[in-house]
Design a protein around this motif. Structure first.
Motif, mmCIF file in Angstrom:
data_model
loop_
_atom_site.group_PDB
_atom_site.id
_atom_site.type_symbol
_atom_site.label_atom_id
_atom_site.label_comp_id
_atom_site.label_asym_id
_atom_site.label_seq_id
_atom_site.Cartn_x
_atom_site.Cartn_y
_atom_site.Cartn_z
ATOM 1 N N ASN A 338 0.806 -1.235 0.000
ATOM 2 C CA ASN A 338 0.000 0.000 0.000
ATOM 3 C C ASN A 338 0.832 1.275 0.000
ATOM 4 N N SER A 339 2.142 1.135 0.226
ATOM 5 C CA SER A 339 2.927 2.341 0.463
ATOM 6 C C SER A 339 2.978 3.252 -0.774
ATOM 7 N N TYR A 340 2.961 2.678 -1.921
ATOM 8 C CA TYR A 340 3.034 3.465 -3.163
ATOM 9 C C TYR A 340 1.866 4.450 -3.228
ATOM 10 N N GLY A 341 0.676 3.966 -2.897
ATOM 11 C CA GLY A 341 -0.501 4.833 -2.885
ATOM 12 C C GLY A 341 -0.480 5.805 -1.717
ATOM 13 N N LEU A 342 -0.096 5.314 -0.546
ATOM 14 C CA LEU A 342 -0.157 6.147 0.660
ATOM 15 C C LEU A 342 0.697 7.411 0.569
ATOM 16 N N VAL A 343 1.902 7.304 0.026
ATOM 17 C CA VAL A 343 2.756 8.504 -0.014
ATOM 18 C C VAL A 343 2.194 9.562 -0.975
ATOM 19 N N ARG A 344 1.165 9.195 -1.708
ATOM 20 C CA ARG A 344 0.554 10.161 -2.620
ATOM 21 C C ARG A 344 -0.623 10.910 -2.001
ATOM 22 N N ASN A 345 -0.996 10.577 -0.777
ATOM 23 C CA ASN A 345 -2.107 11.320 -0.157
ATOM 24 C C ASN A 345 -1.804 11.708 1.296
ATOM 25 N N VAL A 346 -0.560 12.064 1.525
ATOM 26 C CA VAL A 346 -0.134 12.369 2.903
ATOM 27 C C VAL A 346 -0.914 13.540 3.487
ATOM 28 N N SER A 347 -0.966 14.665 2.753
ATOM 29 C CA SER A 347 -1.544 15.856 3.395
ATOM 30 C C SER A 347 -3.044 15.708 3.643
ATOM 31 N N ALA A 348 -3.719 14.861 2.865
ATOM 32 C CA ALA A 348 -5.166 14.681 3.073
ATOM 33 C C ALA A 348 -5.473 14.043 4.426
ATOM 34 N N ARG A 349 -4.532 13.254 4.964
ATOM 35 C CA ARG A 349 -4.832 12.547 6.231
ATOM 36 C C ARG A 349 -3.872 12.900 7.365
ATOM 37 N N GLN A 350 -2.905 13.793 7.071
ATOM 38 C CA GLN A 350 -1.831 14.075 8.038
ATOM 39 C C GLN A 350 -2.340 14.361 9.447
ATOM 40 N N MET A 351 -3.376 15.178 9.559
ATOM 41 C CA MET A 351 -3.814 15.581 10.906
ATOM 42 C C MET A 351 -4.731 14.554 11.577
ATOM 43 N N GLN A 352 -5.245 13.606 10.795
ATOM 44 C CA GLN A 352 -6.097 12.559 11.408
ATOM 45 C C GLN A 352 -5.330 11.268 11.653
ATOM 46 N N ASP A 353 -4.148 11.163 11.069
ATOM 47 C CA ASP A 353 -3.387 9.908 11.118
ATOM 48 C C ASP A 353 -1.986 10.209 11.655
ATOM 49 N N VAL A 378 -1.575 -3.892 18.476
ATOM 50 C CA VAL A 378 -2.576 -3.117 17.726
ATOM 51 C C VAL A 378 -3.365 -4.059 16.820
ATOM 52 N N LYS A 379 -4.518 -3.583 16.408
ATOM 53 C CA LYS A 379 -5.314 -4.339 15.435
ATOM 54 C C LYS A 379 -5.247 -3.585 14.115
ATOM 55 N N GLU A 380 -4.577 -4.186 13.147
ATOM 56 C CA GLU A 380 -4.370 -3.510 11.861
ATOM 57 C C GLU A 380 -5.711 -3.119 11.229
ATOM 58 N N ASP A 381 -6.691 -4.054 11.240
ATOM 59 C CA ASP A 381 -7.964 -3.758 10.568
ATOM 60 C C ASP A 381 -8.690 -2.568 11.207
ATOM 61 N N VAL A 382 -8.603 -2.449 12.538
ATOM 62 C CA VAL A 382 -9.271 -1.334 13.220
ATOM 63 C C VAL A 382 -8.587 -0.011 12.845
ATOM 64 N N ILE A 383 -7.245 -0.047 12.778
ATOM 65 C CA ILE A 383 -6.499 1.187 12.491
ATOM 66 C C ILE A 383 -6.733 1.675 11.055
ATOM 67 N N VAL A 384 -6.729 0.748 10.116
ATOM 68 C CA VAL A 384 -6.839 1.190 8.708
ATOM 69 C C VAL A 384 -8.281 1.467 8.290
ATOM 70 N N LYS A 386 -10.700 3.425 9.188
ATOM 71 C CA LYS A 386 -11.080 4.822 8.986
ATOM 72 C C LYS A 386 -10.426 5.418 7.731
ATOM 73 N N PHE A 387 -9.333 4.812 7.311
ATOM 74 C CA PHE A 387 -8.554 5.391 6.200
ATOM 75 C C PHE A 387 -8.612 4.533 4.948
ATOM 76 N N GLN A 388 -9.613 3.651 4.900
ATOM 77 C CA GLN A 388 -9.710 2.673 3.818
ATOM 78 C C GLN A 388 -9.564 3.321 2.441
ATOM 79 N N LYS A 389 -10.223 4.471 2.261
ATOM 80 C CA LYS A 389 -10.214 5.091 0.929
ATOM 81 C C LYS A 389 -8.793 5.464 0.485
ATOM 82 N N TYR A 390 -7.926 5.746 1.465
ATOM 83 C CA TYR A 390 -6.555 6.113 1.104
ATOM 84 C C TYR A 390 -5.719 4.895 0.715
ATOM 85 N N LEU A 391 -6.205 3.732 1.112
ATOM 86 C CA LEU A 391 -5.466 2.505 0.797
ATOM 87 C C LEU A 391 -5.919 1.920 -0.537
ATOM 88 N N GLU A 392 -6.982 2.520 -1.095
ATOM 89 C CA GLU A 392 -7.505 1.954 -2.336
ATOM 90 C C GLU A 392 -6.841 2.547 -3.573
#
Ligand code: UDH
Ligand code: MN
Length: 397
Positions: A338-353, A378-384, A386-392
């Protein structure tokens, strides 16, 4: 005469009376004994529980909050004689703590340590094959207080640094790194504490999340002025690389044997070792918590710093060289798809994540001899979730 008396009905009654009063006294005595026993047991249990509670506060705590419901107290440094984890030693430890706290107050009268630490040696001869014996400096270990903490005895440190090491299953590395750090950081005249933050299985490793959990824990224990997130397998080779913070976040690594001492692998690289003041770390909201597995959490951090109007600074090239202890890729830290996608939307989630929103379960917090050890789950599924759309976002390739 006595025979007559004994055989008379009166004497029979009297004997019965005496008998019953004897039984009564006996019962009364038994009751008293039982009551005394109960009181003794209650007092003993209370004393035991109080002792354990105190030890729990000092040495180990478990909670399942997203932070610090049971905020630890400021724990003083250099408390000689605190060694045991047994409840039986509680009162002794408390005495030491109280005695030390007063001597610590006197320390605020000490002069400030010099801007340039006078005993630095500069370049050190460190090799990737360094052994435990070679790296051990007994004297620096003797100076420690429990939890791997230290403060210079003759001057007030200019920085109070928390070294935070994301960790799992690298015993041979952690043993070497902490010994190296204790020697070097004492020469640097820092006040410091070392925090080894371990991720419980079976979750994929998450370096950024562990860094955040370490910061949350360290700041609840003491008022650090600098957080340094440190890889377990990298040893500084020059003690002029001071582990202090500055007006901008610091990337302490300018090269490593891993990169053949040929600078950093790419210009925006911020891996290995980074340092933030508490304010800076709060401003960027720490690391992302979403990078499960290997890769790019450090690139995400670089973007956070930039988006927050700050820049990473580095020491002089020859000072920021590190030796990397060799290893293969860890089984529970496979490359993150997922990292390839995630580094492309950092500022959209920075303050919530980040550090302020992280949720983790604290399984253990132990003040060991050479470091403070924190085990989190931690529970990976619980953490991600809220941010599912950023992982897609599309993955690489
Ligand atoms: N870490 C652990 N345990 C793990 C995974 C990571 O302690 O299972 C920590 C540790 O602090 C480490 C840091 O996370 O220093 C970074 O992880 P890493 O050392 O695996 O990252 P690196 O980029 O590894 O060094 C690349 C793996 C490929 C090795 C190829 C060998 N030539
Ligand atoms: Mn490594």
């Amino acid at each position: 005469m006595s025979l007559i008396l004994l055989n008379s009905p009166d004497s029979h009654k009297m004997m019965q009376k005496t008998e019953s009063s004897r039984t009564c006294i006996q019962n009364y005595k038994n009751m008293l004994l039982v009551l005394t026993l109960i009181v003794v047991v209650i007092i003993a249990v209370q004393m035991y529980l109080q002792g354990c509670q105190c030890m729990m506060q000092m040495y180990k705590s478990c909670d399942n909050t997203n932070g610090f419901s049971n905020k630890s107290k400021e724990i003083p440094h250099n408390v000689p004689g605190i060694s045991s984890k047994l409840c039986a030693d509680t009162s002794k430890n408390v005495e030491h703590l109280i005695a030390h706290t007063s001597s610590r107050q006197n320390r605020s009268a000490l002069p400030l340590c010099p801007e340039q630490p006078p005993h630095l040696v500069g370049k050190m001869n460190i090799k990737p094959t360094i052994t435990l014996q070679e790296v051990t400096n007994e004297e620096s270990l003797r100076n420690l207080s429990y939890g791997g903490r230290y403060a210079p005895p003759y001057c007030q440190a200019r920085e109070k640094t928390a070294i935070i090491i994301p960790y799992r299953d690298r015993k041979e590395h952690i043993d070497i790194l902490v010994r190296h750090l204790h020697t070097v950081l004492q020469r640097q005249q820092l006040e410091y504490g070392i925090y080894v933050v371990e991720m419980a299985l079976p979750t994929q490793f998450n370096r950024g999340l562990l860094a955040n959990a370490g910061v949350r824990t360290a700041r609840g224990i003491s008022s650090y002025t600098c957080y340094i997130i440190h890889d377990v397998d990298s040893l500084m080779t020059d003690d002029r690389n001071l582990y202090r913070c500055g007006s901008q976040p610091i990337h302490f690594m300018t090269g490593s044997t891993k990169y053949k001492y040929n600078g950093i692998p790419y210009p925006g690289f911020h891996g290995g070792i980074v340092g933030f003041t508490p304010e800076q770390y709060k401003t960027v909201n720490g690391f992302s918590n979403l990078y499960f597995g290997w890769g790019s959490e450090d690139d995400d951090l670089g973007i956070r710093v930039q988006k927050s109007g700050m820049i990473f600074v580095r020491p002089k090239e020859e000072i920021g060289m590190y030796v990397a202890l060799p290893h293969v890729r860890d089984v529970s830290n496979q490359e993150n798809p997922n990292s390839y996608g995630l580094v492309r939307n950092v500022s959209a989630r920075q303050m919530q994540d980040g550090v302020e929103t992280i949720r983790f379960k604290r399984f253990a917090l132990e003040y060991q001899q050479l470091y403070t050890w924190l085990l989190i789950g931690v529970k990976e599924d619980v953490i991600v979730k809220k941010f599912q759309k950023y992982l897609e976002f599309p993955t690489r390739g």
